[in-house]
Motif scaffolding. Structure first.
Motif, PDB file in Angstrom:
ATOM      1  N   GLU A  13      57.490  32.367  42.583  1.00 45.90           N
ATOM      2  CA  GLU A  13      57.793  32.783  43.954  1.00 45.90           C
ATOM      3  C   GLU A  13      56.618  33.513  44.602  1.00 45.90           C
ATOM      4  OE1 GLU A  13      59.749  35.657  41.037  1.00 45.90           O
ATOM      5  OE2 GLU A  13      59.745  33.507  41.330  1.00 45.90           O
ATOM      6  N   ASP A  14      55.821  34.215  43.797  1.00 48.43           N
ATOM      7  CA  ASP A  14      54.625  34.864  44.337  1.00 48.43           C
ATOM      8  C   ASP A  14      53.588  33.829  44.730  1.00 48.43           C
ATOM      9  OD1 ASP A  14      55.676  37.409  43.954  1.00 48.43           O
ATOM     10  OD2 ASP A  14      54.862  37.560  41.927  1.00 48.43           O
ATOM     11  N   LEU A  15      53.436  32.790  43.925  1.00 49.06           N
ATOM     12  CA  LEU A  15      52.487  31.727  44.244  1.00 49.06           C
ATOM     13  C   LEU A  15      52.859  31.014  45.534  1.00 49.06           C
ATOM     14  CD1 LEU A  15      51.849  30.142  40.727  1.00 49.06           C
ATOM     15  CD2 LEU A  15      50.281  31.525  42.090  1.00 49.06           C
ATOM     16  N   GLU A  16      54.141  30.801  45.731  1.00 51.07           N
ATOM     17  CA  GLU A  16      54.596  30.134  46.951  1.00 51.07           C
ATOM     18  C   GLU A  16      54.297  30.963  48.192  1.00 51.07           C
ATOM     19  OE1 GLU A  16      55.782  27.068  47.476  1.00 51.07           O
ATOM     20  OE2 GLU A  16      55.394  26.693  45.363  1.00 51.07           O
ATOM     21  N   ALA A  17      54.235  32.289  48.044  1.00 56.47           N
ATOM     22  CA  ALA A  17      54.031  33.173  49.193  1.00 56.47           C
ATOM     23  C   ALA A  17      52.559  33.406  49.518  1.00 56.47           C
ATOM     24  CB  ALA A  17      54.718  34.517  48.932  1.00 56.47           C
ATOM     25  N   LEU A  18      51.648  32.956  48.660  1.00 52.01           N
ATOM     26  CA  LEU A  18      50.228  33.228  48.884  1.00 52.01           C
ATOM     27  C   LEU A  18      49.693  32.409  50.061  1.00 52.01           C
ATOM     28  CD1 LEU A  18      48.831  33.302  45.251  1.00 52.01           C
ATOM     29  CD2 LEU A  18      49.209  35.246  46.763  1.00 52.01           C
ATOM     30  N   HIS A  19      49.095  33.095  51.009  1.00 55.50           N
ATOM     31  CA  HIS A  19      48.477  32.464  52.175  1.00 55.50           C
ATOM     32  C   HIS A  19      47.167  33.184  52.464  1.00 55.50           C
ATOM     33  CE1 HIS A  19      52.584  31.090  52.714  1.00 55.50           C
ATOM     34  NE2 HIS A  19      52.118  30.179  53.545  1.00 55.50           N
ATOM     35  N   ILE A  20      46.237  32.462  53.019  1.00 59.04           N
ATOM     36  CA  ILE A  20      44.971  33.053  53.440  1.00 59.04           C
ATOM     37  C   ILE A  20      44.985  33.132  54.952  1.00 59.04           C
ATOM     38  CG2 ILE A  20      42.464  32.787  53.487  1.00 59.04           C
ATOM     39  CD1 ILE A  20      42.786  31.054  50.946  1.00 59.04           C
ATOM     40  N   THR A  21      44.849  34.317  55.479  1.00 56.93           N
ATOM     41  CA  THR A  21      44.823  34.505  56.922  1.00 56.93           C
ATOM     42  C   THR A  21      43.440  34.140  57.427  1.00 56.93           C
ATOM     43  OG1 THR A  21      46.411  36.296  56.719  1.00 56.93           O
ATOM     44  CG2 THR A  21      45.176  36.162  58.788  1.00 56.93           C
ATOM     45  N   GLU A  22      43.377  33.120  58.268  1.00 53.21           N
ATOM     46  CA  GLU A  22      42.096  32.639  58.759  1.00 53.21           C
ATOM     47  C   GLU A  22      41.390  33.659  59.633  1.00 53.21           C
ATOM     48  OE1 GLU A  22      42.283  28.700  60.387  1.00 53.21           O
ATOM     49  OE2 GLU A  22      43.720  28.078  58.866  1.00 53.21           O
ATOM     50  N   THR A  23      42.111  34.586  60.202  1.00 54.38           N
ATOM     51  CA  THR A  23      41.498  35.588  61.065  1.00 54.38           C
ATOM     52  C   THR A  23      41.067  36.830  60.292  1.00 54.38           C
ATOM     53  OG1 THR A  23      43.669  36.507  61.572  1.00 54.38           O
ATOM     54  CG2 THR A  23      42.802  34.830  63.084  1.00 54.38           C
ATOM     55  N   SER A  24      41.231  36.808  58.997  1.00 57.21           N
ATOM     56  CA  SER A  24      40.860  37.944  58.173  1.00 57.21           C
ATOM     57  C   SER A  24      39.356  38.208  58.256  1.00 57.21           C
ATOM     58  CB  SER A  24      41.248  37.677  56.711  1.00 57.21           C
ATOM     59  OG  SER A  24      40.745  38.698  55.887  1.00 57.21           O
ATOM     60  N   THR A  25      38.982  39.470  58.252  1.00 55.44           N
ATOM     61  CA  THR A  25      37.567  39.837  58.256  1.00 55.44           C
ATOM     62  C   THR A  25      37.059  40.136  56.855  1.00 55.44           C
ATOM     63  OG1 THR A  25      38.111  42.157  58.648  1.00 55.44           O
ATOM     64  CG2 THR A  25      37.678  40.767  60.600  1.00 55.44           C
ATOM     65  N   ALA A  26      37.932  40.035  55.852  1.00 53.80           N
ATOM     66  CA  ALA A  26      37.523  40.295  54.474  1.00 53.80           C
ATOM     67  C   ALA A  26      36.514  39.250  54.020  1.00 53.80           C
ATOM     68  CB  ALA A  26      38.742  40.298  53.559  1.00 53.80           C
ATOM     69  N   THR A  27      35.620  39.679  53.156  1.00 54.91           N
ATOM     70  CA  THR A  27      34.589  38.786  52.632  1.00 54.91           C
ATOM     71  C   THR A  27      34.667  38.734  51.106  1.00 54.91           C
ATOM     72  OG1 THR A  27      32.953  40.541  52.402  1.00 54.91           O
ATOM     73  CG2 THR A  27      33.029  39.385  54.548  1.00 54.91           C
ATOM     74  N   VAL A  28      33.868  37.859  50.543  1.00 52.52           N
ATOM     75  CA  VAL A  28      33.787  37.741  49.083  1.00 52.52           C
ATOM     76  C   VAL A  28      33.455  39.095  48.466  1.00 52.52           C
ATOM     77  CG1 VAL A  28      32.460  36.706  47.202  1.00 52.52           C
ATOM     78  CG2 VAL A  28      33.208  35.296  49.141  1.00 52.52           C
ATOM     79  N   ARG A  29      32.557  39.844  49.083  1.00 50.55           N
ATOM     80  CA  ARG A  29      32.176  41.165  48.556  1.00 50.55           C
ATOM     81  C   ARG A  29      33.396  42.083  48.397  1.00 50.55           C
ATOM     82  NH1 ARG A  29      27.212  43.325  48.543  1.00 50.55           N
ATOM     83  NH2 ARG A  29      26.468  41.956  50.204  1.00 50.55           N
ATOM     84  N   ASP A  30      34.402  41.910  49.264  1.00 53.68           N
ATOM     85  CA  ASP A  30      35.601  42.749  49.221  1.00 53.68           C
ATOM     86  C   ASP A  30      36.518  42.418  48.056  1.00 53.68           C
ATOM     87  OD1 ASP A  30      34.896  44.102  51.620  1.00 53.68           O
ATOM     88  OD2 ASP A  30      35.719  42.436  52.792  1.00 53.68           O
ATOM     89  N   VAL A  31      36.439  41.200  47.528  1.00 56.80           N
ATOM     90  CA  VAL A  31      37.383  40.792  46.482  1.00 56.80           C
ATOM     91  C   VAL A  31      36.717  40.509  45.138  1.00 56.80           C
ATOM     92  CG1 VAL A  31      38.969  39.823  48.185  1.00 56.80           C
ATOM     93  CG2 VAL A  31      37.352  38.306  47.033  1.00 56.80           C
ATOM     94  N   MET A  32      35.396  40.423  45.103  1.00 54.72           N
ATOM     95  CA  MET A  32      34.692  40.065  43.871  1.00 54.72           C
ATOM     96  C   MET A  32      34.809  41.157  42.815  1.00 54.72           C
ATOM     97  SD  MET A  32      30.689  40.737  44.708  1.00 54.72           S
ATOM     98  CE  MET A  32      30.025  42.395  44.441  1.00 54.72           C
ATOM     99  N   THR A  33      34.528  40.769  41.601  1.00 54.66           N
ATOM    100  CA  THR A  33      34.432  41.715  40.490  1.00 54.66           C
ATOM    101  C   THR A  33      32.952  42.025  40.309  1.00 54.66           C
ATOM    102  OG1 THR A  33      36.354  40.722  39.434  1.00 54.66           O
ATOM    103  CG2 THR A  33      34.905  42.042  38.033  1.00 54.66           C
ATOM    104  N   PRO A  34      32.557  43.301  40.419  1.00 56.75           N
ATOM    105  CA  PRO A  34      31.130  43.614  40.336  1.00 56.75           C
ATOM    106  C   PRO A  34      30.572  43.588  38.902  1.00 56.75           C
ATOM    107  CG  PRO A  34      32.386  45.602  40.751  1.00 56.75           C
ATOM    108  CD  PRO A  34      33.365  44.456  40.795  1.00 56.75           C
TER     109      PRO A  34
END
Length: 157
Positions: free
Chosen positions: A86-107
């Motif tokens: 049910e969590d997988l079904e709810a996953l969406h990417i907001t096209e207007t998001s300002t987040a970048t790869v740097r915000d989600v990457m593992t350093p």
């Protein structure tokens, strides 16, 4: 072929992703290159982290405040270990998001040199609970070793 060193197992064609790429662009990158993770580089091409579909999914929200795209079904197998159906079904990417790869990457970057034994590679991957590590020489990426690559080693024993 006998696999003894990292250079014998690694995939040499490594696609890097830029740290300032949007999350929607990251999703497209994964699909375009048929990968579930990639090294992250800064504007000078320096390796600064790693990003995977799991990192993307952790960051994605329900998309209620903009146009959205569902996380591609190609990633369900990769994400199934960490998320309920049910969590997988709810996953969406907001096209207007300002987040970048740097915000989600593992350093944290896990890497070995080309001459590291496959036993040491396996040990690093098991101990660190990671699915990919990079083969580097003098700070440059020469290849990537994934869990799938290591399964080939086991198969060919």
């Amino acid at each position: 072929m006998k696999y003894t060193q990292a250079k014998d197992v690694m995939t040499r064609a490594v696609h890097t992703v830029e740290a300032d790429r949007t999350l929607h662009g990251l999703s497209d990158f994964f699909l375009d290159h048929d990968v579930t993770g990639a090294p992250v580089v800064d504007t000078e091409g320096t390796l600064i982290g790693v990003v995977s579909v799991t990192d993307l999914a952790r960051h994605v929200r329900d998309g209620s405040n903009g146009s959205t795209a569902r996380v591609h079904t190609a990633y369900y197998d990769e994400l199934a270990a960490d998320y309920a159906d049910e969590d997988l079904e709810a996953l969406h990417i907001t096209e207007t998001s300002t987040a970048t790869v740097r915000d989600v990457m593992t350093p944290e970057i896990y890497d070995v040199n080309p001459h590291t034994s496959v036993q040491q590679v396996a040990d690093v991957m098991l101990r660190s609970n990671i699915r990919r590590l990079f083969v580097t020489r003098d700070g440059r990426i020469e290849g990537v070793i994934t869990a799938t690559d290591m399964m080939k080693v086991v198969r060919d024993l």
